[in-house]
Design an enzyme around this catalytic site. Structure first.
Site, PDB file in Angstrom:
ATOM      1  N   SER A 189     -11.056 120.943 -39.826  1.00  0.00           N
ATOM      2  CA  SER A 189     -12.337 121.437 -40.361  1.00  0.00           C
ATOM      3  C   SER A 189     -12.563 121.060 -41.759  1.00  0.00           C
ATOM      4  O   SER A 189     -13.429 121.281 -42.350  1.00  0.00           O
ATOM      5  CB  SER A 189     -12.260 122.945 -40.028  1.00  0.00           C
ATOM      6  OG  SER A 189     -11.222 123.587 -40.721  1.00  0.00           O
ATOM      7  N   SER A 247      -6.048 121.296 -39.730  1.00  0.00           N
ATOM      8  CA  SER A 247      -7.453 120.889 -40.587  1.00  0.00           C
ATOM      9  C   SER A 247      -7.324 120.437 -42.116  1.00  0.00           C
ATOM     10  O   SER A 247      -8.303 120.104 -42.714  1.00  0.00           O
ATOM     11  CB  SER A 247      -8.252 122.312 -41.077  1.00  0.00           C
ATOM     12  OG  SER A 247      -8.993 122.543 -39.484  1.00  0.00           O
ATOM     13  N   LYS A 261     -12.799 124.194 -50.927  1.00  0.00           N
ATOM     14  CA  LYS A 261     -13.310 124.199 -49.334  1.00  0.00           C
ATOM     15  C   LYS A 261     -14.097 125.671 -49.550  1.00  0.00           C
ATOM     16  O   LYS A 261     -13.562 126.479 -50.136  1.00  0.00           O
ATOM     17  CB  LYS A 261     -12.059 124.179 -48.524  1.00  0.00           C
ATOM     18  CG  LYS A 261     -12.602 124.383 -46.976  1.00  0.00           C
ATOM     19  CD  LYS A 261     -11.395 124.497 -46.158  1.00  0.00           C
ATOM     20  CE  LYS A 261     -11.848 124.358 -44.628  1.00  0.00           C
ATOM     21  NZ  LYS A 261     -10.796 124.370 -43.578  1.00  0.00           N
TER      22      LYS A 261
HETATM   23  N1  GLN Z   1      -9.059 121.823 -34.838  1.00  0.00           N
HETATM   24  C1  GLN Z   1      -8.429 122.995 -34.736  1.00  0.00           C
HETATM   25  C2  GLN Z   1      -9.333 124.304 -34.204  1.00  0.00           C
HETATM   26  O1  GLN Z   1     -10.364 123.838 -34.054  1.00  0.00           O
HETATM   27  C3  GLN Z   1      -7.696 123.356 -36.148  1.00  0.00           C
HETATM   28  C4  GLN Z   1      -8.663 123.926 -37.071  1.00  0.00           C
HETATM   29  C5  GLN Z   1      -7.903 124.488 -38.290  1.00  0.00           C
HETATM   30  O2  GLN Z   1      -6.888 123.865 -38.549  1.00  0.00           O
HETATM   31  N2  GLN Z   1      -8.741 125.265 -39.070  1.00  0.00           N
HETATM   32  O3  GLN Z   1      -8.986 125.301 -34.179  1.00  0.00           O
END
Ligand code: GLN
Length: 484
Positions: free
Chosen positions: A151, A175, A76
């Protein structure tokens, strides 16, 4: 070659069926052929990958290879990688080349694995659909009109489309698990503190945790063996021995007690997704587990609590991007204030700005008690719910996400609806617990994920529970037709 799991690839490399160089070339050519349809990669590090593969081939020939030696992986783009751009999905860091490696990357390098490239992600890991990336949306390999989740959407899509045998993700509120669910792969968010956060660009420091995204639970165990461990450069990493996560994968589930929180099966859950999850639970009963209904009464507080805590921490973490030390700088600033304002104004996207503003407001002197302190208290209530539950059950199961992948653009104008995508995953982050998503069926040809939440540092059990299910089902072996 590209349909093999990590353990199969490792065996094939050792048996000399093909070399790491050949394997790496295969993945690089698949990326060249297919990634324009998916957009899973921000950077493909071809030269470095081939050099690492050659070095791995020497080790394999010398008989000194470990389980991940010569295995290509996608990382990532939130992990700092020396010499290869680390953008975090942002314009702000579009020009950033880290002078050092994140600890996770160091571990993979020491294991002799090969980095294929850096995967696409929501800007600074804020999002549930991978639409906020500066590098454009990632497409779901099962249907390219749909989102892959976020994400870590690039990491999930790369594995699903066989553009990498496995990848890494990070999970602040879901995410790893949510994109794993939407792309039909296996994802594990470890206990907070299990994996070092050093060199992993911080979003919300008390929630962020890195973990593996793989096709199988067995592969996730191999990856976690390499990723986990104490790091003195991360004060929140926990000094605790790393077990061999592959050791107990096949243990019997006879006597396992599964808790089903009634709050995870109520309003808002797509009925067909709920049905797929129930079918998975039925498999577990056949494997010898017993099931118990439980209650996590503060579940409804998870999303509102998270959307105070996470923005508060992000507003602080992202204050370092000021146009002076890292990343984007505006043209011709007239003075320091203009430099800050325009560098941040031009360098950040709208979701990131929204979070910074919410966070700065929640932390401001007049509102700190009303929002941030209150959220910390709610966080405690959410943790206490789990503590009580784990007195009665060994693992908790439910859906990973309320629905299968939605269409690209469907929720981008409505942040609140988007935030609800993580309704079942966020609580584990607030409590610091480990959680997994495992492929558990399809609804209208799109994958469904089963979520398994465990007690602190109980990753070995989660992996065992996931692996036994994968021995009797084949959802995790399905591949999207055009990427087989
Ligand atoms: N979707 C959640 C957010 O927008 C979690 C994102 C994540 O786990 N990095 O913050």
């Amino acid at each position: 070659m590209h349909n093999k799991t990590l353990s199969e690839l490792s065996a094939a490399l050792k048996a000399g069926e093909f070399s790491s160089t050949e394997l790496t070339q295969r993945y690089l050519s698949r990326i060249a052929e297919f990634d324009s349809q998916i957009n899973a990669y921000i950077t493909v590090s071809e030269k470095q990958a081939l050099a690492a593969a050659r070095a791995a081939d020497v080790q394999i020939a010398a008989g000194t290879a470990g389980p991940l030696t010569g295995i290509p992986l996608a990382q990532k783009d939130i992990f700092c990688t020396q010499g290869v751009k680390t953008s975090c999905g942002s314009k702000m860091l579009d020009n950033f080349i880290s002078p050092y490696n994140a600890t996770v990357i160091e571990h993979f390098n020491q294991a002799g694995s090969v980095m294929l490239g850096k995967t696409n992600m929501d800007e600074f890991a804020m999002g549930s659909s991978n639409e906020t990336s500066f590098y454009g949306a990632v497409k779901n390999p099962w249907n390219t009109d749909k989102v892959p989740g976020g994400s870590s959407g690039g990491s999930a899509a790369a594995v699903a489309a066989r553009l990498a045998p496995a990848s890494t993700g990070t999970d602040t509120g879901g995410s790893i698990r949510q994109p794993a669910s939407l792309c039909g792969i296996t994802g594990l968010k470890p206990t907070y503190g299990r994996v070092s956060r050093y060199g992993m660009i911080a979003f919300a420091s008390s929630l962020d945790q890195a973990g593996p995204m793989t096709r199988t639970a067995e592969d996730a165990a191999l990856m976690l063996n390499c990723m986990a461990g104490f790091d003195q450069r991360d004060s929140t990493s926990v000094e605790r021995e790393v077990p061999d996560y592959t050791a107990n994968l096949s243990d019997s589930l006879e006597g396992l007690t599964i808790g089903l929180p009634k709050e995870y099966f109520g309003e808002g859950l797509d009925a067909s997704v709920g049905k797929a999850v129930e079918d998975a639970i039925a498999e577990y009963k056949k494997l010898g587990a017993t099931v118990k209904e439980i209650s996590l009464p503060n579940t409804h507080l998870a999303v509102p609590t998270y959307y105070v805590v996470a923005p508060a921490e992000c507003s602080s973490n992202l204050s370092r991007f000021d146009g002076v030390r890292f990343g984007y700088r505006c043209d011709d600033p007239v003075d320091l204030e203009d430099l800050y304002k325009r560098s941040r104004g031009e360098g950040f996207g709208s979701e990131v700005k929204r979070r910074i503003m919410i966070g700065a407001y929640a932390l401001s002197a007049g509102y700190y008690d009303a929002y941030y302190i209150k959220a910390q208290q709610m966080r405690q209530l959410i943790s206490d719910d789990f503590k009580r539950a784990f007195e009665e059950v060994d693992v908790i199961m439910g859906p990973t996400a309320p629905e299968t992948a939605f269409g690209i653009g469907d929720k981008s104008d409505d942040p609140i609806t988007m935030y609800l995508s993580d309704i079942y995953t966020i609580a584990a982050n607030l409590a610091g617990l480990p959680g997994m998503s495992v492929p558990a069926g399809f609804v209208n040809d799109m994958p469904v994920g089963l979520q398994i939440i465990g007690n602190y540092f109980d990753e070995a059990r989660l992996l065992n529970v996931a692996h036994r299910y994968q021995q009797v089902t084949d959802w995790h072996q399905r591949a999207p037709a055009q990427f087989k």
